[in-house]
Design a protein around this motif. Structure first.
Motif, short mmCIF file in Angstrom:
data_model
loop_
_atom_site.label_atom_id
_atom_site.label_comp_id
_atom_site.label_asym_id
_atom_site.label_seq_id
_atom_site.Cartn_x
_atom_site.Cartn_y
_atom_site.Cartn_z
N ALA A 111 0.84 -1.21 0.00
CA ALA A 111 0.00 0.00 0.00
C ALA A 111 0.87 1.25 0.00
CB ALA A 111 -0.94 0.00 1.20
N GLN A 112 1.95 1.23 0.77
CA GLN A 112 2.84 2.39 0.84
C GLN A 112 3.52 2.65 -0.50
OE1 GLN A 112 5.32 1.33 4.14
NE2 GLN A 112 3.69 1.69 5.62
N THR A 113 3.99 1.60 -1.17
CA THR A 113 4.65 1.82 -2.46
C THR A 113 3.66 2.38 -3.47
OG1 THR A 113 4.31 -0.47 -3.23
CG2 THR A 113 6.38 0.01 -2.10
N CYS B 64 10.94 6.69 -4.75
CA CYS B 64 10.15 6.54 -5.97
C CYS B 64 10.76 7.44 -7.03
CB CYS B 64 8.70 6.95 -5.72
SG CYS B 64 7.64 6.81 -7.16
N GLU B 65 10.94 6.86 -8.22
CA GLU B 65 11.46 7.64 -9.35
C GLU B 65 10.97 7.03 -10.65
OE1 GLU B 65 15.70 7.56 -9.00
OE2 GLU B 65 15.73 5.41 -8.78
N LEU C 47 18.24 -3.57 0.28
CA LEU C 47 17.05 -3.41 -0.54
C LEU C 47 16.10 -4.55 -0.20
CD1 LEU C 47 15.49 -2.01 -2.83
CD2 LEU C 47 16.76 -3.46 -4.45
N CYS C 48 14.95 -4.21 0.38
CA CYS C 48 14.00 -5.23 0.85
C CYS C 48 12.83 -5.44 -0.09
CB CYS C 48 13.46 -4.82 2.22
SG CYS C 48 14.73 -4.70 3.49
N LEU C 49 12.48 -4.43 -0.86
CA LEU C 49 11.30 -4.51 -1.71
C LEU C 49 11.52 -3.62 -2.92
CD1 LEU C 49 8.19 -5.00 -2.30
CD2 LEU C 49 7.75 -3.12 -0.74
N GLU C 50 11.15 -4.13 -4.09
CA GLU C 50 11.16 -3.31 -5.29
C GLU C 50 9.79 -3.44 -5.93
OE1 GLU C 50 14.52 -2.23 -8.27
OE2 GLU C 50 13.74 -4.21 -8.82
N ALA C 51 9.16 -2.31 -6.22
CA ALA C 51 7.83 -2.29 -6.80
C ALA C 51 7.85 -1.46 -8.07
CB ALA C 51 6.82 -1.71 -5.81
N CYS C 52 6.95 -1.77 -8.97
CA CYS C 52 6.78 -1.01 -10.21
C CYS C 52 5.30 -0.70 -10.34
CB CYS C 52 7.23 -1.83 -11.41
SG CYS C 52 8.95 -2.29 -11.36
N GLY C 53 5.02 0.48 -10.84
CA GLY C 53 3.62 0.85 -11.05
C GLY C 53 3.47 1.76 -12.23
N ASP C 54 2.36 1.60 -12.94
CA ASP C 54 1.96 2.52 -14.00
C ASP C 54 0.86 3.39 -13.43
OD1 ASP C 54 3.70 1.52 -15.85
OD2 ASP C 54 2.18 0.49 -17.05
N TYR C 55 1.04 4.69 -13.53
CA TYR C 55 0.09 5.65 -12.99
C TYR C 55 -0.53 6.42 -14.16
CZ TYR C 55 1.92 4.27 -8.58
OH TYR C 55 2.26 3.50 -7.51
N ALA C 56 -1.84 6.45 -14.19
CA ALA C 56 -2.56 7.13 -15.27
C ALA C 56 -3.03 8.50 -14.81
CB ALA C 56 -3.77 6.28 -15.69
N VAL C 57 -2.78 9.48 -15.64
CA VAL C 57 -3.28 10.84 -15.41
C VAL C 57 -4.52 10.97 -16.29
CG1 VAL C 57 -2.80 13.30 -15.59
CG2 VAL C 57 -0.95 11.70 -15.00
#
Length: 167
Positions: A74-76, A118-119, A153-163
């Motif tokens: 949820a945080q990522t 986040c980048e 490094l404990c967690l790596e997440a990827c996300g697509d964010y729609a505007v």
């Protein structure tokens, strides 16, 4: 108090030439999304194209005494939403942002207070987003979030964010 089905008022855009006050944004975020108060966010800061949170582990403990995967996920997701929202605000845009797709890999247990970064996944992603918004009025950006406990490094997440389109 928030009501189901009633949107929270948007935070006014910063004056031209000014950036968001991160402390003010966090207060607004806590009002807009009630679960933020329980996340343990101690600090939020921007460093170039990266957004970073410093977090306490205690609110996200699981039954094993380490970080609960659901809370960390949820945080990522929320950090990516914040990155996109703040990027839009720096460009004078007040738009709705939604997560379109997200995934995560758990690499090591989270055993203490931690930081999330986040980048953009690609260096040209922000300019590509700006171009799509200009041409089509909507766009997407792929972001990477990393959770660090000390130097691990404990967690790596990827996300697509729609505007979403204005209006």
């Amino acid at each position: 108090m928030r009501e189901i089905g009633i949107p929270h008022p948007r935070l006014p855009l910063p004056a031209v030439g000014y950036e968001d006050d991160m402390a003010e944004f966090l207060v607004w975020l806590g009002d807009a999304i009630p679960m933020v108060a329980a996340l343990g966010i101690r600090e939020m800061r921007r460093d170039g194209d990266a957004l970073e949170w410093q977090l306490a582990l205690e609110p996200s403990l699981n039954d094993k005494g380490t970080g609960f995967g659901g809370a960390l996920t949820a945080q990522t997701t929320l950090l990516g939403w914040c990155w996109t929202t703040l990027w839009l605000r720096r460009h004078g845009l007040s738009r709705d942002v939604v997560v379109a797709e997200a995934s995560q890999r758990f690499l090591a247990p989270v055993t203490g207070d931690y930081r999330l970064t986040c980048e953009p996944e690609a260096g040209d992603a922000p300019s590509a987003l700006a171009e799509r918004l200009e041409q089509r009025g909507k766009g997407r950006i792929a972001l990477v979030q990393r959770l660090w406990c000390g130097d691990t490094l404990c967690l790596e997440a990827c996300g697509d964010y729609a505007v979403l389109p204005a209006g």
